[in-house]
Design an enzyme around this catalytic site. Structure first.
Site, PDB file in Angstrom:
ATOM      1  N   GLU A 117       8.220   5.295  10.064  1.00 37.74           N
ATOM      2  CA  GLU A 117       9.605   5.450  10.320  1.00 37.74           C
ATOM      3  C   GLU A 117      10.241   6.807  10.518  1.00 37.74           C
ATOM      4  O   GLU A 117      10.976   6.961  11.494  1.00 37.74           O
ATOM      5  CB  GLU A 117      10.123   4.936   8.785  1.00 37.74           C
ATOM      6  CG  GLU A 117      10.021   3.595   8.554  1.00 37.74           C
ATOM      7  CD  GLU A 117      10.185   3.260   7.096  1.00 37.74           C
ATOM      8  OE1 GLU A 117      10.162   3.999   6.332  1.00 37.74           O
ATOM      9  OE2 GLU A 117       9.705   1.889   6.886  1.00 37.74           O
ATOM     10  N   ASP A 167      13.147  11.183   5.066  1.00 31.05           N
ATOM     11  CA  ASP A 167      13.671  10.011   4.701  1.00 31.05           C
ATOM     12  C   ASP A 167      13.489   9.349   3.444  1.00 31.05           C
ATOM     13  O   ASP A 167      12.500   9.089   3.068  1.00 31.05           O
ATOM     14  CB  ASP A 167      12.695   9.161   5.667  1.00 31.05           C
ATOM     15  CG  ASP A 167      12.725   7.667   5.850  1.00 31.05           C
ATOM     16  OD1 ASP A 167      13.593   7.095   5.396  1.00 31.05           O
ATOM     17  OD2 ASP A 167      11.983   6.773   6.466  1.00 31.05           O
ATOM     18  N   ASP A 191      13.207  -2.460  11.863  1.00 32.85           N
ATOM     19  CA  ASP A 191      13.088  -1.359  10.697  1.00 32.85           C
ATOM     20  C   ASP A 191      13.006  -2.260   9.653  1.00 32.85           C
ATOM     21  O   ASP A 191      13.952  -3.010   9.145  1.00 32.85           O
ATOM     22  CB  ASP A 191      14.308  -0.404  10.528  1.00 32.85           C
ATOM     23  CG  ASP A 191      14.147   0.414   9.236  1.00 32.85           C
ATOM     24  OD1 ASP A 191      13.094   0.196   8.479  1.00 32.85           O
ATOM     25  OD2 ASP A 191      15.085   1.090   8.871  1.00 32.85           O
ATOM     26  N   LYS A 250       8.664  -4.741  -0.504  1.00 37.36           N
ATOM     27  CA  LYS A 250       7.867  -3.918   0.456  1.00 37.36           C
ATOM     28  C   LYS A 250       7.027  -3.220  -0.297  1.00 37.36           C
ATOM     29  O   LYS A 250       5.919  -2.734  -0.009  1.00 37.36           O
ATOM     30  CB  LYS A 250       8.962  -3.096   1.096  1.00 37.36           C
ATOM     31  CG  LYS A 250       8.374  -2.146   2.102  1.00 37.36           C
ATOM     32  CD  LYS A 250       9.530  -1.172   2.978  1.00 37.36           C
ATOM     33  CE  LYS A 250       8.925  -0.157   3.777  1.00 37.36           C
ATOM     34  NZ  LYS A 250      10.053   0.271   4.818  1.00 37.36           N
TER      35      LYS A 250
END
Length: 582
Positions: free
Chosen positions: A146, A169, A7, A69
């Protein structure tokens, strides 16, 4: 051979593997189950990641990179010290660290991984993530969404279930919502939506703004307006870190305090901050931002053709879902309690590990799951249309709609628009179903695919069939066929704007391993050098010179990344120290 599940998060990353049919977390070299996604060049010039880098962030803010990211899939360069890095290179440092920690933990070489990305990541962002893995020395077996990874982890724990679930999420930097159908051993994503620029770090920024407002009221001057630029940067870093701590505290406490002693010097006087904020005040600050997530929830539910009352279970993942207000908003939306039996920080890594185990066929037949994911974006090309009697270009013509199950293939036939036209340019764009015009920022190809050798003919007489194919890893293939001749041209889109070329990837891989070995060797030799310097302080002048020369020779070997030479000079230094001590 273990396939690592990773992850790769905005604020924290994690890794897992499957042992005896069950996924388990892997701790890093510091014994941590999650690793801060923080990159830094420290005062010794070494490149470090994780908790070590995060702990030094407030002291070295200009040499520290957070939240990389969000820059994945762009061609933006990040300068750290005197060196520039691409987002892929920085992410590769995280992945290299995780890979090394996994190898130390498992006692075996790791060469393959499943890496997760937000469901709403673009094609460029997915490819950049895969490239980061390649730079780190990993063969990326799958780029996995994810929420899908979390659904896989949930599905393994709930065999034979038949239900509709929501995976909400909210991580450090991104938000995803997926509607998933769990039908025994089948996990089918029905729809996804999200925002790649909404996450826990945005809540932190709102808290930083709140602190600045309190300060301005107290001192009648903006908090970040005085002092040298470096002082302001360092001040902001300290407040940011404290905001994150306060946010976490408010998930379990009704109030929390910003305690920042000696934060600044103003008009010759040191200033410390001591502000208390209640959970209710925090909720007022962040409510509107969190309510934005419900808009995406509605979109995903609508696309899945379900009503809220058709949802059986709600899974909350991502650290920000620990915030009580997040739980209240989501539970109120669906009029049911969210599941609390899944770790929001670990579910994604665990699911990625399960996906890897399915790839290497190491799960039992009873535990194996079939996963059907969806296309996150609408894909199409740009076409010319007649509007008010005039030709206008740049219209978005859809071939693959978002939330189509993967893999998916779509075809359309297009006509020539000019007499004797012998070529057609095919641009590939991603967007939304409602987009009328193409967005150049979302153009996937740097240059269009050119279909040539079309026979000369009157306008509209020649036809070209265009095919788009989108696979489970987000790899797009285009094929164009001139129907009158059968001539076919095909292209796999594995390079595009904002993505490193094969040559750049190769160079980055060599640089990473050089940097890694230098930092690793330097870290291993720190104790020896520290001991030598301690002995040098109390040695005779001639002995001190010998020790200093030996230290310099060892440091030179470290800089040259010569492992054998480092070992030889380490032994020579240790022998010299033993002689002097004796």
């Amino acid at each position: 051979m273990t396939i690592l599940g990773i992850d790769l998060g905005t604020t924290n990353s994690a890794m897992a593997y499957v042992k005896n049919g069950q996924p388990e977390m892997i701790v890093n070299s510091r014994g941590e189950r999650t690793t801060p996604s923080v990159f830094q060049k420290n005062i010794n010039g070494e490149l470090v990641v994780g908790s070590v880098a995060k702990n030094q962030y407030s002291s070295l803010p200009e040499q520290t990179v957070l939240e990389i990211k969000r820059k994945m899939g762009t061609d933006e360069k990040i300068t750290v010290g005197e060196t520039s890095f691409t987002p892929e290179q920085i992410s590769a440092h995280f992945l290299k660290y995780l890979k090394q920690a996994a190898e130390d933990f498992l006692g075996e070489k790791i060469t393959e991984a499943v890496i997760t990305v937000p469901a709403y990541f673009s094609d460029a962002q997915r490819k950049a993530t895969k490239i980061a893995g390649e730079i780190a020395g990993l063969k990326v077996e799958r780029i996995l969404n994810e929420p899908t990874a979390a659904a896989i982890a949930y599905g393994l724990d709930h065999p034979d279930s038949e239900k509709n679930i929501i995976v909400y999420d909210l991580g450090g930097g991104t938000f995803d919502i997926s509607v998933v159908r769990l039908d025994k051993n089948l996990i089918e994503v029905k729809a996804s939506a999200g925002d790649n620029h909404l996450g826990g770090m945005d809540l932190d920024r709102l808290l930083v703004d709140w602190v600045a407002e309190q300060f301005a009221e107290q001192y009648d001057v903006p908090l970040f307006s005085f002092g040298e630029a470096s002082e302001i940067t360092q001040r902001h870093a300290r407040v940011k870190l404290e905001a994150e701590n306060v946010k976490k505290s408010l998930s379990s406490e009704l109030s929390a305090t910003f305690n920042l002693p000696f934060l600044a010097v103003y008009e010759g006087k040191p200033i410390s901050l001591d502000y208390t904020i209640t959970r209710a005040e925090f909720e007022d600050i962040v409510r509107s931002l969190l309510e934005e997530t419900l808009v995406h929830v509605d979109k995903a539910i609508h696309d899945a053709k379900l009503a809220p009352d058709a949802i059986d279970d709600i899974i909350l993942i991502g650290g920000a879902t620990r915030i009580p207000l997040v739980q209240k908003l989501v539970e109120a939306k669906f009029e049911r309690m969210a599941k609390k039996d899944i770790n929001p920080d670990e579910a994604v890594a665990l699911g990625a590990a399960i996906q890897g185990a399915m790839k290497e066929d190491s799960l039992s037949e009873e535990s194996s799951l079939m996963v059907i994911d969806v296309c996150p974006y609408t894909l199409g090309t740009d076409v010319l249309r007649i509007v008010d009697g005039k030709r206008q270009s740049g219209y978005f013509d859809i071939l693959i709609r978002r939330n189509e199950p993967l893999p998916v293939t779509a075809k359309k036939i297009y006509n020539t628009v000019n007499d004797n036209q012998t070529t057609i340019d095919i641009g590939v764009y991603q967007g939304d179903d409602e987009d009328a015009r193409v967005n150049d920022d979302l153009r996937i190809t740097e240059t269009p695919l050119i279909v040539d050798e079309i026979p000369e003919n009157a306008a509209g007489k020649e036809k070209v069939e265009i095919m788009f194919r989108y696979d489970v890893n987000g790899l797009i293939q285009i094929e164009a066929t001139v129907l009158s001749t059968g001539r076919t041209i095909s292209q796999v889109l594995d390079a595009q704007r904002g993505i490193m070329s094969a040559r750049q990837v190769k160079e980055a891989k060599l640089e990473l391993f050089d940097d890694w070995e230098k930092s690793k060797l330097a870290s291993e030799m720190k104790g020896v050098i520290r001991r030598a310097k301690k002995v040098r302080r109390n040695a005779e002048p001639q002995q001190a010179v010998q020790i200093e020369e030996a230290i310099q020779q060892l440091e030179y070997a470290i800089q040259e990344t010569d492992v054998e030479l480092v070992k030889a000079r380490e032994e020579a230094l240790l022998d010299l120290l033993m002689e002097i001590i004796e």
